[in-house]
Design an enzyme around this catalytic site. Structure first.
Site, short mmCIF file in Angstrom:
data_model
loop_
_atom_site.label_atom_id
_atom_site.label_comp_id
_atom_site.label_asym_id
_atom_site.label_seq_id
_atom_site.Cartn_x
_atom_site.Cartn_y
_atom_site.Cartn_z
N ARG A 378 0.83 -1.22 0.00
CA ARG A 378 0.00 0.00 0.00
C ARG A 378 0.85 1.25 0.00
O ARG A 378 0.40 2.31 -0.43
CB ARG A 378 -0.88 0.02 1.26
CG ARG A 378 -2.17 -0.72 1.13
CD ARG A 378 -2.65 -1.20 2.48
NE ARG A 378 -2.93 -0.10 3.39
CZ ARG A 378 -4.11 0.51 3.49
NH1 ARG A 378 -5.09 0.13 2.72
NH2 ARG A 378 -4.30 1.46 4.36
N LEU A 382 -0.16 2.88 -5.03
CA LEU A 382 -0.99 4.07 -5.25
C LEU A 382 -0.26 5.37 -4.94
O LEU A 382 -0.43 6.35 -5.67
CB LEU A 382 -2.30 3.94 -4.48
CG LEU A 382 -3.16 2.81 -5.07
CD1 LEU A 382 -4.29 2.44 -4.15
CD2 LEU A 382 -3.69 3.19 -6.43
N VAL A 500 -9.63 1.37 -3.95
CA VAL A 500 -8.93 0.07 -3.87
C VAL A 500 -7.87 0.08 -2.76
O VAL A 500 -7.54 1.12 -2.22
CB VAL A 500 -8.28 -0.31 -5.23
CG1 VAL A 500 -9.33 -0.43 -6.30
CG2 VAL A 500 -7.23 0.73 -5.65
N GLU A 501 -7.38 -1.10 -2.45
CA GLU A 501 -6.36 -1.32 -1.41
C GLU A 501 -6.77 -0.70 -0.07
O GLU A 501 -5.96 -0.08 0.61
CB GLU A 501 -4.98 -0.80 -1.86
CG GLU A 501 -4.46 -1.58 -3.05
CD GLU A 501 -2.95 -1.48 -3.25
OE1 GLU A 501 -2.31 -0.62 -2.64
OE2 GLU A 501 -2.43 -2.30 -4.02
N GLY A 502 -8.03 -0.88 0.29
CA GLY A 502 -8.55 -0.29 1.53
C GLY A 502 -9.18 1.04 1.22
O GLY A 502 -8.46 2.03 1.03
#
Ligand SMILES: Cc1cc2nc3c(=O)[nH]c(=O)nc-3n(C[C@H](O)[C@H](O)[C@H](O)COP(=O)(O)OP(=O)(O)OC[C@H]3O[C@@H](n4cnc5c(N)ncnc54)[C@H](O)[C@@H]3O)c2cc1C
Length: 822
Positions: A378, A382, A500-502
C-alpha cells in the site's frame, strides 16, 4: 525564601517531566533541593517538615516497589483488564504485521530529528536507472492513452508483448527466478513514470507487482511453487490476478463467504486429497486476461483429512484459469480507465492441496499473509501512481496557465487561479516526498504498516484535490475528451485509487490511528501483554513497570505540550538550519500534543475508542501530517536545501500544520467529557490557535514557480515522462512554454500598438504582416510569433468527432441482478 523553595521544587519537577527524567533521579533532585534549603537558608523548620512529609507521601510509594505494586498497580490492573479492548484474531494479526519506524518517534511526542536526517536515503542502482531511462521511456513513447482507453479498452498487443519481453511484470521477483529484483524506490520510479502517461498501462503493470500471486510466492511459496510459477510470472507467460473482494465482502474482507472444503477428488486422473472451491468474486483487476488466479477463501476440513481442526480459516490458493469449474470472461467497466477488470466465479472447482500458497502448512494463514504484504504494497503502488499523476498535473497546468490567455493576461496571473496553482504545487511536493520516504523505509527493511496506510490515504486524497484544481484551471479544455485531453481520464479514474487497497474513509478512520496508536505507543502493547499474562506475579511486575513508565511518559508529554505551546517551542531540540528550524519546532510541539491527546483518549475511552471514528480519524490526521511534514523536510535536506524550492516547502508545510491544528482543535472541541475538553484545551492550546493557512504572498510566489521553466519546476516534476515530440500534447506544451515566454514582450508591443490605433488588421496573421510593414516588429520576430501562435492555437484546441464515432460500441447485454444472484 519559602516561595523560592516552592518554585525550585516545581521547577525540578517540570524540567524532569520535560526531559523525561526517571523517578529515582527526580526523587534525588527533590531531596537535594529540600535539604539544601533546610541547611543553607532561613526557611522555617515547620515549612521544611510539612513539605518533606508531603513529598514523602508521594515519593515513598512511588519508589518502593512492593508498596507500589500492592497498593497502586494491582488495583489498577484489575480495572485495566476490564477496560482492555477485546481484540479479534484479525485485529491482532493487523497489529502484529509490520514494523515501527519514524512514525513511532512522532507518536511518542519527542522526535529525534537527527535520527530522521541521518536515515539512509536510497537512490536507484545503475541497472535500475538504466531500466527507467531505457525500457520505461521506450514504453511511454509507445503508449497512446486515448486509443488505449477509448478504442481498445486495453493495451495493444505490441505493448503487452513489450511489457512481457522487458519483464515489467516481474519487478518484485528476484533475478534468480528471471525477475528484475527491483528495490522499492525503483518500483516507485517505474510506476510514477508510466502512470504519468497512461493510467491503463500504470494499472496493468502495478497489479502483478503488488498483492497477488508473485508477491505471495516470493514470501510464502514452497520451493516447488516458486520454481514453477515465478519464472512464468516474471516473463508474462502467466498473467496473475488476485480475488479477495466479493458482493457481500468489500471493506470487511474477513467476512468472505467463499469456501474451500478439504475432500477427495479426481486430479489428472488420480484420486487425491484436495480442496473443493466455491467462490464469487468481483472487481478483480486483470481477471479477464489472467491465466493464474490467486484466491482467498475460508478453508474447512469437516472429515479431518489433513488434521484435527475443522475450521482452518482464511487460506489462499493459486488456481490456473483452465481448471474445470472456473468461470472468467466478462468484464466490468471501471470509471474512466477501462483497464482489465471483472468478476471471477467458481463452482465445485477441485484443486490439489499443493495449490495452497505455502502448501498445507500455511492453511489458515491467509489473512496474516495478506496483511503483512499490504503493509508494504500500500505504501508503493498508489502513492507512486499519485506522485506521477500529480507531477504531470503540475507540469502541464503550470504551462497551460502561462500559455492560455483571457482578458489579455495569462490565466496563471489571476489571483483566483494562483490559489489553485499553489495547491497543485504544494500537494505535488508533499505527495512525492511522502511516497519517496515510504518506499525508502521499505528498502531499509521496514514493513511500514502505518506509513503505508498514511501514504495510501493522503497521497490519493491530495491527488484528488490536485486533479480537480488542474481540471478547473483547464476549463473546457479539461472536459472535452479526445487525444488532446491529457487530464480527463486521470480525474475520472481517481475514485478508483480512493477505493482500492482499503477504501479511504475506512483507512483514515480505522486504520491509521487504530494501528498507529497501539503499534507506535511505547507502552500500550507491553501493558496489554502484561495484563494478559497467565502468571499473575510476573504479570503484575511487568504491568507495574510499564504502567509507571507510561505515567511518566504521559506527564512528560502534558508538560512538554503545554510548555512548547507557551514558548512556541523555542526550547525544542531541533536542527539548526535558519530557514527550517521553525518548522521542526512546530512539529515537535504537535508531536507532544498528539502523544498527550492520544493518551487521554485511550485512557478514558478504552475499548470504546475504536468505535469513535470522529476522534480516531482526526488523531490519525495529526499523525499523518506529522509524517508528511517529516517527509518533506527530509526531501528538502536530501536535495541540498535548494533555496528556490523554499516557497513550495513553506506552502505545503503551512497547509499541513494548519490542517493538523484543525484536526487537534476538533478533537479537543468534541471530546466526549467536558472536564477533559477543558484540560486538553489548556494543555494543547495554552495560547490559543495560531496557525494560519498559507498567506497570499506565499501563494503568489508558489504559483509563479509553476509558470516558467526552472530548476525548481524540474525538481518538482522529476521522474515524469515528457515526450520530445510536438505531436504529443505534453511534449508540445513543454516545447511551447519557453518560446511563449520569450515572445511575451513582442505580444505586449503589438497589444500596445493596437490600443494606440496603429494596428487594425482583422486577424492575427494579417496583424503580424501589418506590424512588420509599420516596423513595430522585425520580420524575424514576426516569423517566431507566427510559429508560437500556431503552437498556442494547437495547445488550446480540443477534439471534434463525427457523432457516429461517439456512439461507443454495442449496447452490451446486462444480466438482471436477480439472474446473477440465481
Ligand atoms: C476498479 C477496482 C479494482 C479492484 N481490484 C481488486 C482486485 O484486484 N482484487 C480484489 O480482491 N479486490 C479488488 N477491488 C475491490 C476493492 O478492494 C473494494 O472495492 C474495496 O475493498 C471496498 O469495498 P466495496 O467497494 O465493497 O465498498 P464497501 O466495503 O461497501 O465500503 C463502502 C464505503 O464504506 C466505507 N466503510 C466501510 N467500512 C467502514 C468502517 N468500518 N469505517 C469507516 N468507513 C467504512 C468505505 O471506506 C467505503 O467508503 C477493486 C475495486 C475496484 C473498484
Amino acid at each position: 525564601m519559602f516561595w523560592l523553595l516552592l518554585l525550585s521544587l516545581l521547577g525540578v519537577s517540570i524540567i524532569s517531566a520535560f526531559r523525561g527524567i526517571r523517578l529515582v533521579p527526580w526523587t534525588a533532585a527533590m531531596t537535594a533541593v529540600l535539604s539544601g534549603f533546610a541547611i543553607f537558608t532561613d526557611v522555617s523548620t515547620l515549612a521544611i517538615v510539612i513539605l518533606s512529609v508531603l513529598f514523602a507521601v508521594v515519593a515513598i510509594p512511588l519508589n518502593h516497589l512492593p508498596i507500589r505494586r500492592r497498593w497502586l498497580s494491582d488495583p489498577f490492573l484489575d480495572i485495566y483488564r476490564k477496560m482492555l479492548p477485546s481484540l479479534s484474531e484479525t485485529e491482532q494479526i493487523a497489529l502484529d504485521a509490520g514494523t515501527v519506524g519514524w512514525e513511532g518517534e512522532l507518536f511518542a511526542g519527542n522526535p529525534n530529528w537527527d535520527s530522521l536526517l541521518g536515515q539512509h536515503w536510497p537512490e536507484l542502482t545503475p541497472a535500475e536507472q538504466a531500466f527507467v531511462d531505457g525500457p520505461v521511456k521506450a514504453l511511454c513513447d509507445m503508449l497512446d492513452p486515448w486509443k488505449n482507453a477509448h478504442e481498445l479498452a486495453d493495451l495493444p498487443a505490441e505493448v503487452w508483448d513489450f511489457l512481457k519481453q522487458h519483464r515489467f511484470f516481474g519487478m518484485i521477483i528476484p533475478t534468480n527466478y528471471g525477475g528484475l529484483g527491483f528495490s522499492a524506490i525503483a518500483h516507485r520510479a517505474v510506476l510514477q513514470k508510466v502512470s504519468s502517461v497512461c493510467p491503463i498501462a500504470g494499472t496493468t503493470i502495478a497489479v502483478p507487482n503488488s498483492l497477488g500471486p508473485a508477491e505471495l510466492l516470493v514470501h510464502y511459496g514452497t520451493q516447488e511453487q516458486k520454481d514453477h510459477y515465478l519464472p512464468r510470472l516474471a516473463s508474462g507467460e502467466d498473467i496473475p490476478c488476485f480475488g479477495l473482494t466479493g458482493p457481500t465482502a468489500g471493506s470487511d474482507a474477513t467476512s468472505i463467504p467463499d469456501t474451500g472444503i478439504v475432500c477427495k477428488g479426481k486430479y489428472k486422473g488420480k484420486t487425491v486429497i484436495g480442496i473443493r472451491l466455491n467462490f464469487d468474486k468481483r472487481y478483480i483487476t486483470l481477471a479477464p486476461v489472467a491465466t493464474l488466479v490467486g484466491l482467498a477463501f475460508k478453508l474447512y476440513d469437516p472429515d479431518g483429512l489433513v488434521g484435527t481442526r475443522h475450521d482452518l480459516g482464511i487460506s489462499l490458493a493459486l488456481v490456473p484459469r483452465e481448471t474445470p469449474g472456473v468461470e472468467i470472461g466478462k468484464s466490468h467497466m471501471p470509471l474512466g480507465i477501462p483497464f482489465s477488470n471483472g468478476p471471477i466465479r467458481g463452482k465445485d472447482v477441485f484443486v490439489p492441496l499443493d495449490a495452497l500458497v505455502g502448501g498445507i502448512d500455511r492453511a489458515g494463514d491467509g489473512w496474516r499473509m495478506l496483511i503483512e504484504l499490504l503493509s508494504v504494497g500500500r505504501g508503493i503502488t498508489l502513492p507512486s501512481s499519485s506522485s506521477g499523476g500529480t507531477k504531470l498535473c503540475s507540469l502541464a497546468t503550470g504551462a497551460y496557465a502561462r500559455i492560455r490567455k483571457q482578458f489579455n493576461l495569462p490565466i496563471g496571473r489571476f489571483e483566483g487561479v494562483e490559489e489553485a496553482l499553489a495547491r497543485i504545487a504544494g500537494h505535488t511536493y508533499a505527495i512525492s516526498a511522502l511516497s519517496r520516504m515510504t518506499a525508502a523505509a521499505v528498502d531499509m527493511g521496514e514493513k511500514p504498516a502505518v506509513p503505508s496506510a498514511i501514504a495510501k490515504y493522503h497521497a490519493t486524497e491530495m491527488a484528488r484535490r490536485v486533479m480537480t484544481d488542474a481540471m478547473d484551471i483547464h476549463g473546457g479544455k479539461g472536459i472535452i475528451m479526445g487525444p488532446r485531453n491529457y487530464l480527463g481520464r486521470g480525474w475520472m479514474g481517481i475514485p478508483i485509487w480512493i477505493t482500492v487497497e482499503g477504501a479511504n474513509i475506512l483507512t483514515r478512520s480505522m486504520m491509521i490511528f487504530g494501528q498507529g496508536a497501539i503499534r507506535c505507543h511505547p507502552y500500550i502493547l507491553n501493558e496489554m501483554a502484561a495484563a494478559r499474562l497467565d502468571d499473575k506475579t510476573r504479570g503484575l511486575e511487568a504491568f507495574d513497570r510499564e504502567l509507571f513508565g507510561h505515567i511518566g511518559y504521559s506527564i512528560g508529554n502534558a508538560v512538554r505540550s503545554m510548555l512548547l505551546g507557551l514558548s512556541l517551542a523555542r526550547f525544542a531540540a531541533v536542527p539548526s538550519d535558519r530557514k527550517t528550524a521553525k518548522y521542526y519546532r512546530k512539529l515537535t510541539r504537535y508531536s507532544a500534543a498528539l502523544a498527550f491527546a492520544s493518551d487521554v483518549a485511550m485512557l478514558t475511552l478504552g475499548g470504546k475508542l475504536k468505535h469513535k471514528e470522529h476522534l480516531t480519524g482526526r488523531l490519525g490526521d495529526v499523525l499523518s501530517h506529522l509524517y508528511i511534514c517529516s517527509a518533506m523536510l527530509k526531501r528538502f535536506e536530501m536535495q541540498g536545501r535548494p533555496a528556490a524550492d523554499q516557497p513550495i516547502l513553506a506552502w505545503a508545510f503551512h497547509d499541513a500544520i494548519y490542517k493538523m491544528q484543525t484536526a487537534l482543535a476538533n478533537v479537543v472541541d468534541n471530546f466526549p467529557n467536558r472536564a477533559l475538553r477543558i484540560l486538553l484545551a489548556v494543555i494543547i492550546f495554552p495560547l490559543g490557535r495560531h496557525e494560519k493557512q498559507p498567506g497570499d504572498r506565499l501563494v503568489h510566489k508558489v504559483a509563479q514557480l509553476l509558470l516558467s521553466p526552472s530548476a525548481t519546476r524540474d525538481r518538482l516534476t522529476d521522474g515524469v515522462f515528457i515526450s520530445s515530440s510536438a505531436s504529443n500534447p505534453i511534449g508540445l506544451l513543454e516545447i511551447a512554454l519557453p518560446r511563449v515566454i520569450a515572445t511575451e514582450p513582442l505580444e505586449r508591443r503589438l497589444s500596445k500598438a493596437q490600443s494606440a490605433g496603429e494596428l487594425d488588421a482583422d486577424n492575427w496573421q494579417n496583424q503580424l504582416e501589418e506590424a512588420v510593414s509599420k516596423s513595430i516588429i522585425s520580420s524575424a520576430e514576426a516569423t517566431e510569433l507566427k510559429a508560437v501562435r500556431q503552437m498556442v492555437t494547437e495547445i488550446i484546441a480540443v477534439d471534434e468527432f463525427e457523432s457516429s464515432v461517439l456512439r461507443m460500441g454495442a449496447s452490451g447485454e446486462v444480466e438482471p441482478v436477480a439472474e446473477q444472484a440465481a
